[in-house]
Design a protein around this motif. Structure first.
Motif, mmCIF file in Angstrom:
data_model
loop_
_atom_site.group_PDB
_atom_site.id
_atom_site.type_symbol
_atom_site.label_atom_id
_atom_site.label_comp_id
_atom_site.label_asym_id
_atom_site.label_seq_id
_atom_site.Cartn_x
_atom_site.Cartn_y
_atom_site.Cartn_z
ATOM 1 N N ASN A 86 0.799 -1.219 0.000
ATOM 2 C CA ASN A 86 0.000 0.000 0.000
ATOM 3 C C ASN A 86 0.829 1.265 0.000
ATOM 4 O O ASN A 86 0.441 2.251 0.623
ATOM 5 C CB ASN A 86 -0.927 -0.027 1.222
ATOM 6 N N ASP A 87 1.969 1.278 -0.694
ATOM 7 C CA ASP A 87 2.775 2.504 -0.684
ATOM 8 C C ASP A 87 2.582 3.350 -1.940
ATOM 9 O O ASP A 87 3.171 4.411 -2.073
ATOM 10 C CB ASP A 87 4.255 2.169 -0.466
ATOM 11 N N GLY A 88 1.776 2.889 -2.898
ATOM 12 C CA GLY A 88 1.476 3.689 -4.091
ATOM 13 C C GLY A 88 2.455 3.503 -5.228
ATOM 14 O O GLY A 88 2.189 3.934 -6.354
ATOM 15 N N GLY A 89 3.598 2.874 -4.937
ATOM 16 C CA GLY A 89 4.593 2.665 -5.995
ATOM 17 C C GLY A 89 4.249 1.464 -6.864
ATOM 18 O O GLY A 89 3.261 0.762 -6.628
ATOM 19 N N PHE A 90 5.102 1.241 -7.857
ATOM 20 C CA PHE A 90 4.860 0.150 -8.798
ATOM 21 C C PHE A 90 5.971 -0.898 -8.722
ATOM 22 O O PHE A 90 7.144 -0.564 -8.490
ATOM 23 C CB PHE A 90 4.812 0.680 -10.234
ATOM 24 N N ALA A 91 5.567 -2.146 -8.958
ATOM 25 C CA ALA A 91 6.524 -3.251 -9.071
ATOM 26 C C ALA A 91 6.696 -3.600 -10.546
ATOM 27 O O ALA A 91 6.062 -2.992 -11.419
ATOM 28 C CB ALA A 91 6.023 -4.454 -8.290
ATOM 29 N N TYR A 92 7.530 -4.571 -10.827
ATOM 30 C CA TYR A 92 7.822 -4.955 -12.213
ATOM 31 C C TYR A 92 6.615 -5.589 -12.889
ATOM 32 O O TYR A 92 6.381 -5.425 -14.079
ATOM 33 C CB TYR A 92 9.004 -5.913 -12.206
ATOM 34 N N MET A 93 5.874 -6.326 -12.104
ATOM 35 C CA MET A 93 4.634 -6.951 -12.586
ATOM 36 C C MET A 93 3.826 -7.304 -11.345
ATOM 37 O O MET A 93 4.345 -7.224 -10.232
ATOM 38 C CB MET A 93 4.942 -8.205 -13.418
ATOM 39 N N PRO A 94 2.550 -7.650 -11.516
ATOM 40 C CA PRO A 94 1.797 -8.028 -10.332
ATOM 41 C C PRO A 94 2.511 -9.134 -9.563
ATOM 42 O O PRO A 94 2.920 -10.134 -10.148
ATOM 43 C CB PRO A 94 0.466 -8.534 -10.912
ATOM 44 N N GLU A 95 2.716 -8.920 -8.303
ATOM 45 C CA GLU A 95 3.263 -9.939 -7.410
ATOM 46 C C GLU A 95 4.761 -10.134 -7.522
ATOM 47 O O GLU A 95 5.296 -11.043 -6.914
ATOM 48 C CB GLU A 95 2.565 -11.290 -7.679
ATOM 49 N N TYR A 96 5.444 -9.325 -8.299
ATOM 50 C CA TYR A 96 6.889 -9.577 -8.421
ATOM 51 C C TYR A 96 7.697 -8.301 -8.680
ATOM 52 O O TYR A 96 7.332 -7.470 -9.514
ATOM 53 C CB TYR A 96 7.178 -10.553 -9.562
ATOM 54 N N SER A 97 8.794 -8.214 -7.954
ATOM 55 C CA SER A 97 9.790 -7.177 -8.204
ATOM 56 C C SER A 97 11.162 -7.845 -8.199
ATOM 57 O O SER A 97 11.421 -8.692 -7.347
ATOM 58 C CB SER A 97 9.742 -6.120 -7.105
ATOM 59 N N PRO A 98 12.055 -7.492 -9.126
ATOM 60 C CA PRO A 98 13.392 -8.106 -9.099
ATOM 61 C C PRO A 98 14.206 -7.670 -7.891
ATOM 62 O O PRO A 98 15.288 -8.196 -7.658
ATOM 63 C CB PRO A 98 14.034 -7.621 -10.400
ATOM 64 N N HIS A 99 13.675 -6.741 -7.125
ATOM 65 C CA HIS A 99 14.410 -6.252 -5.958
ATOM 66 C C HIS A 99 13.834 -6.802 -4.650
ATOM 67 O O HIS A 99 14.075 -6.263 -3.579
ATOM 68 C CB HIS A 99 14.425 -4.723 -5.969
ATOM 69 N N GLY A 100 13.057 -7.868 -4.798
ATOM 70 C CA GLY A 100 12.519 -8.552 -3.624
ATOM 71 C C GLY A 100 11.012 -8.410 -3.511
ATOM 72 O O GLY A 100 10.493 -7.294 -3.632
ATOM 73 N N GLY A 101 10.353 -9.532 -3.275
ATOM 74 C CA GLY A 101 8.902 -9.516 -3.099
ATOM 75 C C GLY A 101 8.204 -8.797 -4.237
ATOM 76 O O GLY A 101 8.456 -9.067 -5.417
ATOM 77 N N SER A 102 7.318 -7.881 -3.864
ATOM 78 C CA SER A 102 6.701 -7.042 -4.893
ATOM 79 C C SER A 102 6.999 -5.582 -4.563
ATOM 80 O O SER A 102 6.166 -4.695 -4.720
ATOM 81 C CB SER A 102 5.199 -7.300 -4.972
ATOM 82 N N VAL A 103 8.237 -5.351 -4.105
ATOM 83 C CA VAL A 103 8.637 -4.026 -3.631
ATOM 84 C C VAL A 103 8.535 -2.976 -4.759
ATOM 85 O O VAL A 103 8.831 -3.236 -5.924
ATOM 86 C CB VAL A 103 10.071 -4.071 -3.044
ATOM 87 N N SER A 104 8.086 -1.791 -4.393
ATOM 88 C CA SER A 104 8.006 -0.679 -5.352
ATOM 89 C C SER A 104 9.400 -0.118 -5.586
ATOM 90 O O SER A 104 10.227 -0.090 -4.676
ATOM 91 C CB SER A 104 7.125 0.436 -4.783
ATOM 92 N N TYR A 105 9.650 0.342 -6.791
ATOM 93 C CA TYR A 105 10.932 1.006 -7.052
ATOM 94 C C TYR A 105 10.763 2.099 -8.098
ATOM 95 O O TYR A 105 9.757 2.167 -8.806
ATOM 96 C CB TYR A 105 12.040 0.016 -7.385
ATOM 97 N N GLY A 106 11.793 2.960 -8.154
ATOM 98 C CA GLY A 106 11.674 4.209 -8.908
ATOM 99 C C GLY A 106 11.377 4.055 -10.382
ATOM 100 O O GLY A 106 10.447 4.688 -10.908
ATOM 101 N N SER A 107 12.189 3.251 -11.073
ATOM 102 C CA SER A 107 12.015 3.177 -12.518
ATOM 103 C C SER A 107 10.618 2.688 -12.878
ATOM 104 O O SER A 107 9.972 3.229 -13.794
ATOM 105 C CB SER A 107 13.087 2.285 -13.152
ATOM 106 N N MET A 108 10.110 1.693 -12.141
ATOM 107 C CA MET A 108 8.782 1.188 -12.467
ATOM 108 C C MET A 108 7.682 2.144 -12.019
ATOM 109 O O MET A 108 6.621 2.210 -12.651
ATOM 110 C CB MET A 108 8.573 -0.193 -11.847
#
Lengths: 240, 360
Positions: free
Chosen positions: B216-238
């Motif tokens: 619930n932080d408003g950011g985006f992950a790489y795809m639903p349920e997955y981020s290459p940086h762990g879990g479904s963590v939000s990150y800047g580029s996405m």
């Protein structure tokens, strides 16, 4: 004592049936891949390859060593039957891709059986088959276990291409026309999908693997002849 | 005649200072000159690194991005300026496939086709209209929906992948949507609505994401349920890619998804790192998306969550100045992921970002 022609044919066909059945059994384990028909296709091809090589090389009776081309043909037939059933039930795979997959299985089975023949001595045939099957598994999964190493050591060099190129899994995936390194599960396991790489062309790989198999077979025949000449006894008979 | 002259002079007296002040409010004048200088240096580097066949890095994708960097630069380069534009255009045209894609490989067909479409569109040459139309159809055909056997409740639905599999991700979707927007795909085309479903499901925003795992932080992950940086963590580029995707699809600024993404950006404002990413992976991709989303947002300054005001143009220019190589190029020295060990790619990303900085 050498088996007669009918017995040899029976054994060969029972190897095909056993391979197909074993492949079908193992395929049930791949049901989680149902949303990726191509994953299922290369899974089926990989299973028939391994089972086909193991069964084909161990089914030979007495002192005989399986002829690599015969094992290749058996594995190719098994995979074609299984892939055709799979393609028919799924409806996603094209006939061309099924044929390419069966060809890839046959060519890889030829390489593996030529290696078995190269290493095999009568008393160590099981060990040779096991060693070759294990080596193929390790090499096939190289993109999975080696991706992190390439990423850490040389992410921009030719390492990724080499790792992808040497893997038999890549060859099977190219036969199915599948970008397997970007598949959801694999993408999570290895960073290779995020590095720059190119898959080798399917037909160039086919020629390369076939040339390798032929060279290994010639080498194995030469070694067998020189060993038997040295010992003054008959070499293990190749079942043709 | 005198009356006309008088109006012109009066108009100049009253209007020009207004323009000048608006410009200076946008960014520091000296930094703007620096940005233009870096753009020139970057393009000079790219001219030198172009291969004989007009390509960069033997890739349709990198070539298209470098070409776009030229075409959108303040110099306003066009095909009339010579071989350094026409040769890369020819390289792209030489890689048009019967299915409408523009790619040298089967494995990156979405990325390659999308960025090639944008570059060809940026030439303003109507001769490429049919090629672009076919490429639009190709991209639309890659979208995961009913013909591929997926229903709306599947997390992949509406997504677009690399083109050699059926696994979609937000980065590929963002590039496809940018290309479709740049080439004027009908806003009522169902592609937009389907894509928005996938984009929304890639956002960690429980208010608008119907998937149970959404954080619930408003950011985006790489795809639903997955981020290459762990879990479904939000990150800047996405998150910038996600915000841009929403804006390309004409989502209103008051839409809760847009507001949530902007809040994440405020809370994680940075030009020093790709926030949330391991080892600064994808940093130049991030700066590129950052510049485009900040430009699209339309505000010269961003007030971060701590209340500090940032002039994003000044910040980005200053950062790129510190990272520029002596030869005018940029390269990610921390991580080679996503091809960022290639200076051609990083320079193209950077120049396109700088083009947003100096763009009116």
């Amino acid at each position: 004592m050498r088996p007669n022609g009918a017995a040899r044919a029976a054994m060969r066909w029972s190897a095909v049936v056993a391979t197909t059945l074993a492949g079908a059994l193992v395929l049930t384990l791949l049901l989680p891949l149902q949303h990726a028909p191509q994953a299922l296709q290369i899974g089926a091809a990989a299973v028939t390859l391994l089972v086909g090589v193991i069964v084909g090389n161990l089914a030979c009776p007495g002192r005989s060593v399986a002829a690599p081309l015969a094992v290749a043909a058996q594995a190719g037939c098994s995979s074609l039957v299984l892939l055709a059933l799979l393609g028919w039930s799924d409806g996603a795979a094209t006939f061309g891709s099924l044929l390419r997959s069966a060809l890839a299985v046959a060519v890889l089975a030829w390489v593996m059986s030529a290696l078995v023949q190269l290493f095999a001595r009568q008393e160590r045939r099981h060990a040779s088959v096991s060693l070759v099957a294990f080596a193929t598994l390790v090499l096939g999964l190289a993109p999975l276990w080696g991706g992190a190493i390439v990423d850490a050591v040389a992410p921009t060099g030719a390492g990724a291409d080499i790792l992808v190129g040497v893997s038999p899994l890549t060859y099977l995936a190219q036969a199915a026309g599948w970008d397997y390194l970007r598949y959801d599960w694999i993408y999570r396991v290895t960073p290779l999908g995020s590095l720059r790489f190119d898959y080798p062309d399917f037909w160039i790989s086919t020629i390369a693997y076939a040339a390798l198999a032929a060279a290994l077979q010639v080498l194995a025949a030469g070694i067998r002849q020189s060993v038997s000449a040295g010992l003054g006894s008959a070499p293990p008979t190749a079942v043709t | 005649m005198l009356q006309v002259l008088k109006h012109l002079v009066l108009g100049a007296v009253f209007v020009l200072p207004g323009i000048a002040s608006a410009d200076s409010a946008t960014m520091d004048a000296a930094l703007k000159d620096k940005a233009k200088g870096m753009t020139d240096a970057g393009l000079h580097y790219l001219r030198g690194s172009m291969a004989e066949d007009g390509s960069w890095s033997n890739s349709v994708g990198v070539t298209a991005l470098a070409l776009r960097a030229f075409l959108e630069s303040p110099r306003g380069y066009s095909e009339g300026d010579g071989a350094f534009i026409t040769r890369p255009v020819k390289f792209l045209l030489d890689h048009i496939n019967p299915d409408g894609s523009i790619s040298e490989t089967n494995n990156n067909r979405n990325y390659n086709t999308a960025v090639a479409m944008i570059a060809l569109k940026a030439t303003n040459n109507p001769a490429y209209d049919d090629i672009i139309k076919n490429a639009q159809a190709f991209l639309k055909g890659l979208q995961i929906d009913e013909p591929e056997g997926y229903e709306r409740d599947h997390k992949y639905y509406g997504g677009i992948g690399y083109g050699g599999d059926e696994r979609p991700d937000l980065s590929n979707v963002y590039h496809a949507l940018e290309a479709l927007k740049a080439t004027n795909l009908d806003p009522s085309d169902p592609t937009w609505e389907k894509a928005l479903l996938f984009v929304s499901r890639s956002q960690n925003n429980s208010e608008t994401n119907d998937l149970a795992f959404a954080a619930n932080d408003g950011g985006f992950a790489y795809m639903p349920e997955y981020s290459p940086h762990g879990g479904s963590v939000s990150y800047g580029s996405m998150t910038h890619a996600g915000l841009l995707s929403l804006l390309f699809a004409d989502t209103d600024k008051n839409d809760p998804r847009v507001k949530a993404a902007y809040e994440w950006i405020r809370a994680n404002y940075s030009v020093d790192v790709n926030p949330g990413a391991k080892d600064n992976q994808g940093y130049f991709y991030y700066l590129n998306a950052f510049a485009k989303s900040m430009y699209a947002w339309g505000e010269p300054e961003l007030v971060d969550a701590a209340g500090v005001s940032h002039n994003w143009r000044n910040d980005l220019t200053t950062k790129l100045m510190s990272l520029e190589q002596k030869d005018g190029s940029w390269v990610n020295k921390e991580s080679g992921r996503w091809w960022e060990g290639d200076p051609n790619l990083c320079t193209a990303w950077s120049v396109i970002a700088l083009n947003q900085v100096v763009r009116k």
